[in-house]
Design a protein around this motif. Structure first.
Motif, PDB file in Angstrom:
ATOM      1  N   PRO A 201     -26.615 -33.169   5.601  1.00  0.00           N
ATOM      2  CA  PRO A 201     -27.908 -32.598   5.188  1.00  0.00           C
ATOM      3  C   PRO A 201     -27.728 -31.783   3.907  1.00  0.00           C
ATOM      4  CG  PRO A 201     -26.894 -31.162   6.795  1.00  0.00           C
ATOM      5  CD  PRO A 201     -25.947 -32.326   6.616  1.00  0.00           C
ATOM      6  N   GLU A 202     -28.819 -31.567   3.180  1.00  0.00           N
ATOM      7  CA  GLU A 202     -28.765 -30.708   2.005  1.00  0.00           C
ATOM      8  C   GLU A 202     -29.063 -29.279   2.440  1.00  0.00           C
ATOM      9  OE1 GLU A 202     -31.270 -32.426  -0.980  1.00  0.00           O
ATOM     10  OE2 GLU A 202     -29.713 -33.881  -1.514  1.00  0.00           O
ATOM     11  N   LEU A 203     -28.140 -28.378   2.123  1.00  0.00           N
ATOM     12  CA  LEU A 203     -28.211 -27.012   2.637  1.00  0.00           C
ATOM     13  C   LEU A 203     -27.941 -26.008   1.539  1.00  0.00           C
ATOM     14  CD1 LEU A 203     -25.987 -27.656   5.762  1.00  0.00           C
ATOM     15  CD2 LEU A 203     -28.431 -27.217   5.848  1.00  0.00           C
ATOM     16  N   ILE A 204     -28.483 -24.809   1.708  1.00  0.00           N
ATOM     17  CA  ILE A 204     -28.212 -23.705   0.797  1.00  0.00           C
ATOM     18  C   ILE A 204     -27.981 -22.457   1.633  1.00  0.00           C
ATOM     19  CG2 ILE A 204     -29.092 -22.266  -1.090  1.00  0.00           C
ATOM     20  CD1 ILE A 204     -30.929 -24.644  -1.819  1.00  0.00           C
ATOM     21  N   SER A 205     -26.936 -21.738   1.315  1.00  0.00           N
ATOM     22  CA  SER A 205     -26.684 -20.447   1.953  1.00  0.00           C
ATOM     23  C   SER A 205     -26.344 -19.429   0.876  1.00  0.00           C
ATOM     24  CB  SER A 205     -25.548 -20.540   2.980  1.00  0.00           C
ATOM     25  OG  SER A 205     -24.333 -20.865   2.351  1.00  0.00           O
ATOM     26  N   VAL A 206     -26.620 -18.188   1.166  1.00  0.00           N
ATOM     27  CA  VAL A 206     -26.368 -17.096   0.218  1.00  0.00           C
ATOM     28  C   VAL A 206     -25.339 -16.153   0.825  1.00  0.00           C
ATOM     29  CG1 VAL A 206     -27.369 -15.153  -1.049  1.00  0.00           C
ATOM     30  CG2 VAL A 206     -28.685 -17.267  -0.734  1.00  0.00           C
TER      31      VAL A 206
END
Length: 307
Positions: free
Chosen positions: A223-228
């Motif tokens: 999946p395409e994911l973003i975390s900070v």
């Protein structure tokens, strides 16, 4: 029959399962995400599930983030506050069967001058990544080459790239999803989890002690994911080494603003040049939603999805 075969029988069931995981990744709650995935992997008797069980934390090695201090020490102007790291598969791997394929990492360094990363909560940064016109920092990265390498994903990543059932069509309202499709979806999430966990560990070790945070994206692979991974409070940041200590560092460990043209590993700059070449040669594509990676390098560009 595996439990998720019933869950994935409907598109709504699969979306609910993935929405829960997306929320955990957005909150950087990787332990909770691992608990969910590990429970399903433990009861799944498939080749991909076995590869997932073999891919432990210590199987992943990332090199390059330890060089960030040497890159930014002594730079004039605003200090670097954030490194954006993108994990992706290179394009056209579908034509390279018979080889083991690792993902690549691209990294860009940013200050707070064009976008105040340091003052923004994680949800605002993630929302800005979704800006179809490109995030506010697009094209504003520092003129520094940072080379990262990642190893350990080869067997699982290759199995997912060439998996025989990456899609599931529900035209006839089947009572259950094929197990091969379920293993593919869960395997993709496990790959993303281990990638995010490995990068987070390196960020905590190499970036947070010098007051730099990170935005981590998994792009061009499901999946395409973003975390900070926000930088720590100022009082928790270790004092940076004096410049004199750099005298003992080998010259090749420096990543300079201006580099001599030479043969090198695939990097963020290489990718930007490749994107420009593709856009000049390719016919006008049909309008479609662009991913975070393609928007990141500048407004108006797009990158075709890899498998």
């Amino acid at each position: 029959m595996h439990q998720l075969q019933e869950v994935f029988a409907t598109a709504e069931g699969e979306k609910a399962f993935e929405a829960r995981l997306h929320a955990l990744f957005a909150a950087s709650d990787f332990d909770a995400a691992e608990a969910i995935l590990a429970e399903h992997i433990a009861t799944m008797d498939t080749p991909v599930a076995e590869l997932c069980r073999q891919l432990d934390h210590d199987a992943i090695e990332i090199n390059g983030l330890e060089d960030v201090y040497d890159c930014v020490d002594g730079l004039e102007g605003e200090p670097v506050s954030t490194v954006i790291i993108v994990a992706a598969n290179p394009p056209d791997l579908a034509f390279e069967k018979g080889k083991t394929h690792e993902p690549f990492l691209a990294a860009m360094l940013y200050t707070d001058e064009d976008y105040a990363f340091s003052d923004k909560p994680a949800d605002q940064i993630i929302a800005e990544c979704g800006n179809e016109e490109g995030p506010a920092w697009a094209g504003k990265e520092e003129d520094i080459e940072l080379y990262l390498e990642i190893e350990g994903f080869g067997p699982l990543n290759t199995a997912l790239l060439f998996h025989k059932q990456r899609h599931f069509f529900r035209d006839d309202n089947p009572p259950q999803a094929p197990l091969r499709y379920v293993e593919y979806v869960v395997g993709c999430w496990w790959r993303a989890l281990r990638c995010q966990q490995a990068i987070a560990a390196c960020v905590k070790k190499h970036l947070h002690p010098i007051g730099i945070g990170a935005v981590v994206a998994v792009e061009d692979m499901r999946p395409e994911l973003i975390s900070v991974l926000a930088k720590p409070a100022t009082e928790q940041v270790a004092e940076r080494r004096p410049a004199a200590e750099l005298a003992s560092i080998e010259a090749e460990t420096f990543i300079q603003r201006k580099v001599v043209e030479e043969e090198k590993e695939f990097s963020g700059a290489d990718l930007r040049r490749k994107v420009d070449e593709i856009m000049e040669e390719a016919p006008e594509p049909e309008p479609k939603k662009r991913g975070f990676f393609s928007r990141l390098f500048g407004r108006g560009r797009s990158v075709d999805k890899a498998a």
